[in-house]
Design a protein around this motif. Structure first.
Motif, PDB file in Angstrom:
ATOM      1  N   GLY A  44       0.817  -1.209   0.000  1.00 27.65           N
ATOM      2  CA  GLY A  44       0.000   0.000   0.000  1.00 27.65           C
ATOM      3  C   GLY A  44       0.849   1.258   0.000  1.00 27.65           C
ATOM      4  O   GLY A  44       0.595   2.207  -0.750  1.00 27.65           O
ATOM      5  N   GLU A  66       8.204  -4.908  -7.168  1.00 31.64           N
ATOM      6  CA  GLU A  66       7.583  -5.732  -6.133  1.00 31.64           C
ATOM      7  C   GLU A  66       8.078  -7.174  -6.276  1.00 31.64           C
ATOM      8  O   GLU A  66       8.029  -7.749  -7.352  1.00 31.64           O
ATOM      9  CB  GLU A  66       6.050  -5.646  -6.275  1.00 31.64           C
ATOM     10  N   ASN A  74       1.331  -7.123   3.510  1.00 32.02           N
ATOM     11  CA  ASN A  74       0.365  -6.776   4.554  1.00 32.02           C
ATOM     12  C   ASN A  74      -0.809  -5.969   4.047  1.00 32.02           C
ATOM     13  O   ASN A  74      -1.863  -5.972   4.680  1.00 32.02           O
ATOM     14  CB  ASN A  74       1.067  -5.985   5.653  1.00 32.02           C
ATOM     15  N   VAL A  75      -0.637  -5.281   2.919  1.00 36.81           N
ATOM     16  CA  VAL A  75      -1.774  -4.491   2.449  1.00 36.81           C
ATOM     17  C   VAL A  75      -2.956  -5.415   2.141  1.00 36.81           C
ATOM     18  O   VAL A  75      -4.108  -5.011   2.255  1.00 36.81           O
ATOM     19  CB  VAL A  75      -1.391  -3.604   1.239  1.00 36.81           C
ATOM     20  N   THR A  79      -6.483  -6.232   8.889  1.00 37.30           N
ATOM     21  CA  THR A  79      -7.896  -6.302   9.276  1.00 37.30           C
ATOM     22  C   THR A  79      -8.655  -5.024   8.921  1.00 37.30           C
ATOM     23  O   THR A  79      -9.737  -4.784   9.452  1.00 37.30           O
ATOM     24  CB  THR A  79      -8.026  -6.623  10.771  1.00 37.30           C
ATOM     25  N   ALA A 209      14.204  -6.706  -5.313  1.00 32.02           N
ATOM     26  CA  ALA A 209      15.502  -6.047  -5.224  1.00 32.02           C
ATOM     27  C   ALA A 209      16.460  -7.024  -4.560  1.00 32.02           C
ATOM     28  O   ALA A 209      16.135  -7.614  -3.531  1.00 32.02           O
ATOM     29  CB  ALA A 209      15.391  -4.776  -4.397  1.00 32.02           C
ATOM     30  N   LYS A 371      -3.947   2.043   8.066  1.00 33.47           N
ATOM     31  CA  LYS A 371      -4.626   3.337   8.182  1.00 33.47           C
ATOM     32  C   LYS A 371      -3.750   4.484   7.705  1.00 33.47           C
ATOM     33  O   LYS A 371      -4.227   5.532   7.310  1.00 33.47           O
ATOM     34  CB  LYS A 371      -5.041   3.581   9.636  1.00 33.47           C
TER      35      LYS A 371
HETATM   36  C1  LIG Z   1      -2.812  -9.545  10.385  1.00 36.84           C
HETATM   37  C2  LIG Z   1      -2.580  -8.077  10.251  1.00 36.84           C
HETATM   38  C3  LIG Z   1      -3.592  -7.178  10.575  1.00 36.84           C
HETATM   39  C4  LIG Z   1      -3.390  -5.805  10.456  1.00 36.84           C
HETATM   40  N1  LIG Z   1      -4.439  -4.967  10.733  1.00 36.84           N
HETATM   41  C5  LIG Z   1      -4.304  -3.627  10.557  1.00 36.84           C
HETATM   42  C6  LIG Z   1      -5.421  -2.770  10.753  1.00 36.84           C
HETATM   43  O1  LIG Z   1      -6.537  -3.211  11.047  1.00 36.84           O
HETATM   44  N2  LIG Z   1      -5.229  -1.429  10.590  1.00 36.84           N
HETATM   45  C7  LIG Z   1      -4.016  -0.917  10.257  1.00 36.84           C
HETATM   46  O2  LIG Z   1      -3.901   0.294  10.149  1.00 36.84           O
HETATM   47  N3  LIG Z   1      -2.938  -1.722  10.027  1.00 36.84           N
HETATM   48  C8  LIG Z   1      -3.060  -3.061  10.154  1.00 36.84           C
HETATM   49  N4  LIG Z   1      -1.981  -3.903   9.911  1.00 36.84           N
HETATM   50  C9  LIG Z   1      -0.678  -3.318   9.516  1.00 36.84           C
HETATM   51  C10 LIG Z   1      -0.607  -2.968   8.036  1.00 36.84           C
HETATM   52  O3  LIG Z   1      -1.146  -4.007   7.270  1.00 36.84           O
HETATM   53  C11 LIG Z   1       0.845  -2.698   7.633  1.00 36.84           C
HETATM   54  O4  LIG Z   1       1.454  -1.805   8.550  1.00 36.84           O
HETATM   55  C12 LIG Z   1       0.962  -2.063   6.233  1.00 36.84           C
HETATM   56  O5  LIG Z   1       0.195  -2.791   5.299  1.00 36.84           O
HETATM   57  C13 LIG Z   1       2.428  -2.005   5.811  1.00 36.84           C
HETATM   58  O6  LIG Z   1       2.637  -1.260   4.634  1.00 36.84           O
HETATM   59  P1  LIG Z   1       2.506  -1.869   3.153  1.00 36.84           P
HETATM   60  O7  LIG Z   1       1.065  -1.971   2.791  1.00 36.84           O
HETATM   61  O8  LIG Z   1       3.299  -1.034   2.249  1.00 36.84           O
HETATM   62  O9  LIG Z   1       3.161  -3.298   3.366  1.00 36.84           O
HETATM   63  P2  LIG Z   1       3.199  -4.582   2.424  1.00 36.84           P
HETATM   64  O10 LIG Z   1       1.903  -4.782   1.718  1.00 36.84           O
HETATM   65  O11 LIG Z   1       3.708  -5.694   3.269  1.00 36.84           O
HETATM   66  O12 LIG Z   1       4.269  -4.154   1.338  1.00 36.84           O
HETATM   67  C14 LIG Z   1       5.653  -4.410   1.364  1.00 36.84           C
HETATM   68  C15 LIG Z   1       6.000  -5.077   0.073  1.00 36.84           C
HETATM   69  O13 LIG Z   1       7.403  -5.142  -0.086  1.00 36.84           O
HETATM   70  C16 LIG Z   1       7.678  -6.291  -0.837  1.00 36.84           C
HETATM   71  N5  LIG Z   1       9.099  -6.650  -0.732  1.00 36.84           N
HETATM   72  C17 LIG Z   1       9.750  -7.215   0.317  1.00 36.84           C
HETATM   73  N6  LIG Z   1      11.057  -7.408   0.015  1.00 36.84           N
HETATM   74  C18 LIG Z   1      11.221  -6.949  -1.246  1.00 36.84           C
HETATM   75  C19 LIG Z   1      12.356  -6.887  -2.125  1.00 36.84           C
HETATM   76  N7  LIG Z   1      13.580  -7.343  -1.766  1.00 36.84           N
HETATM   77  N8  LIG Z   1      12.172  -6.356  -3.374  1.00 36.84           N
HETATM   78  C20 LIG Z   1      10.946  -5.895  -3.769  1.00 36.84           C
HETATM   79  N9  LIG Z   1       9.852  -5.958  -2.987  1.00 36.84           N
HETATM   80  C21 LIG Z   1       9.991  -6.471  -1.725  1.00 36.84           C
HETATM   81  C22 LIG Z   1       6.748  -7.335  -0.250  1.00 36.84           C
HETATM   82  O14 LIG Z   1       6.552  -8.431  -1.120  1.00 36.84           O
HETATM   83  C23 LIG Z   1       5.484  -6.511  -0.013  1.00 36.84           C
HETATM   84  O15 LIG Z   1       4.545  -6.630  -1.067  1.00 36.84           O
HETATM   85  C24 LIG Z   1      -2.134  -5.297  10.030  1.00 36.84           C
HETATM   86  C25 LIG Z   1      -1.117  -6.183   9.696  1.00 36.84           C
HETATM   87  C26 LIG Z   1      -1.330  -7.566   9.781  1.00 36.84           C
HETATM   88  C27 LIG Z   1      -0.233  -8.506   9.401  1.00 36.84           C
END
Ligand SMILES: Cc1cc2nc3c(=O)[nH]c(=O)nc-3n(C[C@H](O)[C@H](O)[C@H](O)COP(=O)(O)OP(=O)(O)OC[C@H]3O[C@@H](n4cnc5c(N)ncnc54)[C@H](O)[C@@H]3O)c2cc1C
Ligand SMILES: [Zn+2]
Lengths: 419, 87
Positions: A44, A66, A74-75, A79, A209, A371
């Motif tokens: 996200g 990605e 986690n996106v 929850t 990466a 959030k």
């Molecule tokens: C079970 C659970 C419930 C949650 N509930 C909530 C909630 O209700 N409300 C809330 O605010 N937050 C919640 N969170 C936290 C929230 O989901 C995360 O803090 C947030 O999604 C993190 O940011 P992101 O979406 O960018 O992460 P991600 O979607 O994890 O993105 C990181 C990306 O980096 C990629 N990546 C990793 N290594 C590499 C590499 N070497 N090269 C290229 N890509 C790579 C991964 O594949 C991944 O797609 C929850 C988390 C979990 C696990």
């Protein structure tokens, strides 16, 4: 490629033609040899950063690389709860800005992210906890967020099935944020991806990466599974993989990787039309549009990169659920899963430059970064484009640890599994 | 996950409390010149994906502090020793 705009007319036309004419929502380009900005991590935060870089700063020569597929992190595992009910000055303005961006998101990206402001209710069980919630509510209102203190009868009107007379933890009232709620998590990833793509950003999936090329202290590009990609600036945005990825650039972080589990029950008729959290243990719950109760609790509490947890936390979450909503015991759990968290040393995130010129860092989101998705992208894009921290994220710097200006909402100290 | 306590045998996770990385070293000096070493000690972690030496307390058992070597990717525990060994 022209972007397909969604409208009532396009829905009807496509329904009448058997839904065979929908087009892919973003392109699948091969990487170019170099970009102005390469964002590592298509979660996200990486995707919202790409969207705001393009839309707010006109920087479109950008790739998001990605490791897996968009939404696999986690996106797509959280929850889906959004709220801005923080206490501390470093946090509350940031999360309230995120809430405002959620409120305008669907118009901004022309994508239905199912933003549902159904409210977030934190129940309290004692006078002391009530006082703490009054203080938090006042801090929220001070920064322009909404907060209402509800007495027991007002809570009963919202959630009559809660165990008000629990012998150990009777429910005495609640702190309610009506503007909080839920957002369809993977639609957020898809919507930002589509919007960024339509503005020229290349989204490159299955492209991890694997290293960084640094010359004279300056980043010059990223080694990837699809070869070397040159970059004037590289923006890390890999959440739970932060330490692993930063280590390839020689950085050691104030972060530990942990797992958070979540659960969903079989679908039932509408029961819970808000988000509710227990005040005496860690348990939170909402009802999905399919009818399942979606809930979770504490992190498992040990370093892990496995996206699965252990049974003690399952038991603990179930106990919290039973104490708050006894009827939940009649439901069967359909699925449970885990996601990899970037737990920081004070429980708050980092959006900052790194000691390597041109290399930026975004991480430390703990269990609460969903959030933050809009504001994180907004502030990170600002930092990358202008070189200056955005005022809302000005406290999210690496140097706060050494200088003692940590942002520790829970007052737990440098122990990531306690935040 | 179960931890094989040298005194108590293989016991369930809920008997133990986690402290974290067992390899960080508290700086000897409290001099201003040791400031960066202190920041490192308190806040920075290797956080490896793979083998990790970590401290667990057997609070619902013998009350020993254990140094556990565990794979953070598979959760496999490869060694459990008393943290006080040789100290
Ligand atoms: C079970 C659970 C419930 C949650 N509930 C909530 C909630 O209700 N409300 C809330 O605010 N937050 C919640 N969170 C936290 C929230 O989901 C995360 O803090 C947030 O999604 C993190 O940011 P992101 O979406 O960018 O992460 P991600 O979607 O994890 O993105 C990181 C990306 O980096 C990629 N990546 C990793 N290594 C590499 C590499 N070497 N090269 C290229 N890509 C790579 C991964 O594949 C991944 O797609 C929850 C988390 C979990 C696990
Ligand atoms: Zn023991």
């Amino acid at each position: 490629m022209t972007i397909m705009r969604y409208s009532l007319a396009s829905l009807i036309t496509n329904a009448l033609t058997g839904n065979r004419n929908w087009k892919p929502v973003w392109r699948e380009p091969e990487p170019k040899s170099s970009y102005d900005v390469v964002i590592v991590g298509g979660g996200g935060h990486g995707l919202s950063t790409a969207h705001y870089l393009a839309k707010e700063h006109g920087i479109t020569n950008v790739a998001v690389i990605e490791k897996s597929y968009i939404g696999s992190g986690n996106v797509g595992r959280n929850t889906t709860i959004v709220r801005s009910n923080y206490l501390l000055p470093g946090n509350e303005p940031f999360y309230e800005w995120s809430m405002k961006l959620w409120e305008g998101l669907e118009q901004d990206i022309n994508y239905n992210a199912m933003v549902s402001q159904r409210g977030v209710l934190n129940v309290f069980h004692s006078d002391g906890q009530r006082d703490a919630f009054v203080r938090r509510g006042n801090a929220m209102r001070f920064y322009g967020a909404d907060a209402e203190l509800l007495d027991k009868e007002q809570v009963r009107a919202l959630v009559p099935f809660v165990d008000f007379d629990n012998a150990r933890f009777p429910v005495r009232g609640g702190l309610f944020q009506p503007r909080g709620g839920t957002v369809r998590h993977d639609a957020v990833a898809w919507g930002y991806a589509r919007s960024a793509d339509s503005r020229g950003v290349d989204i490159i999936q299955n492209c991890a990466a694997t290293g960084f090329r640094i010359e004279n202290g300056r980043i010059v590009g990223v080694e990837t599974e699809k070869g070397f990609i040159g970059a004037k600036k590289v923006a890390l945005c890999v959440a739970g993989s932060s330490s692993r990825v930063a280590q390839m650039a020689g950085l050691r972080l104030p972060i530990e990787a942990h797992v958070l589990q979540a659960f969903v029950t079989e679908g039932i008729k509408p029961l819970l039309d808000t988000v509710i959290t227990f005040g005496a243990g860690h348990f939170y719950c909402s009802q999905s549009d399919k009818g399942g109760l979606v809930f979770g609790g504490d992190i498992d509490g040990y370093n892990t990169y496995a996206q699965r947890g252990n049974l003690p936390v399952v038991e603990d979450v179930a106990e919290g659920g039973m104490a708050l909503i006894p009827a939940i015991g009649r439901l069967r759990i359909l699925r449970s899963w885990g996601g990899l968290l970037d737990m920081s040393m004070d429980g708050s995130p980092i959006i900052d430059k790194t000691p390597v010129d041109g290399l930026y860092f975004n991480g430390g989101w703990c269990y609460g970064g969903f959030k933050a998705t809009p504001a994180s992208g907004w502030c990170y894009a600002h930092l990358i484009a202008t070189g200056e921290p955005h005022p809302y994220a000005a406290a999210y710097r690496f140097d706060r640890f050494g200088s003692g200006r940590v942002i520790d909402e829970k007052g737990m100290g440098a122990q990531p599994n306690l935040h | 996950m179960r931890i094989n306590c040298p005194y108590c045998g293989a016991r369930c996770l809920e008997e133990f409390t986690y402290r974290g990385d067992a390899t960080v070293k508290r700086p000897e000096s409290i001099d201003e010149s040791a400031r960066d070493a202190w920041v490192d000690y308190v806040y920075l972690r290797d956080n490896p994906a793979g083998l990790h030496k970590e401290l667990w307390h057997h609070g619902a058992g013998c009350h020993s502090w254990l140094e556990v070597t565990r794979n953070t990717v598979t959760h496999e525990i490869v060694a459990v020793e008393l943290a006080a060994k040789g100290r």
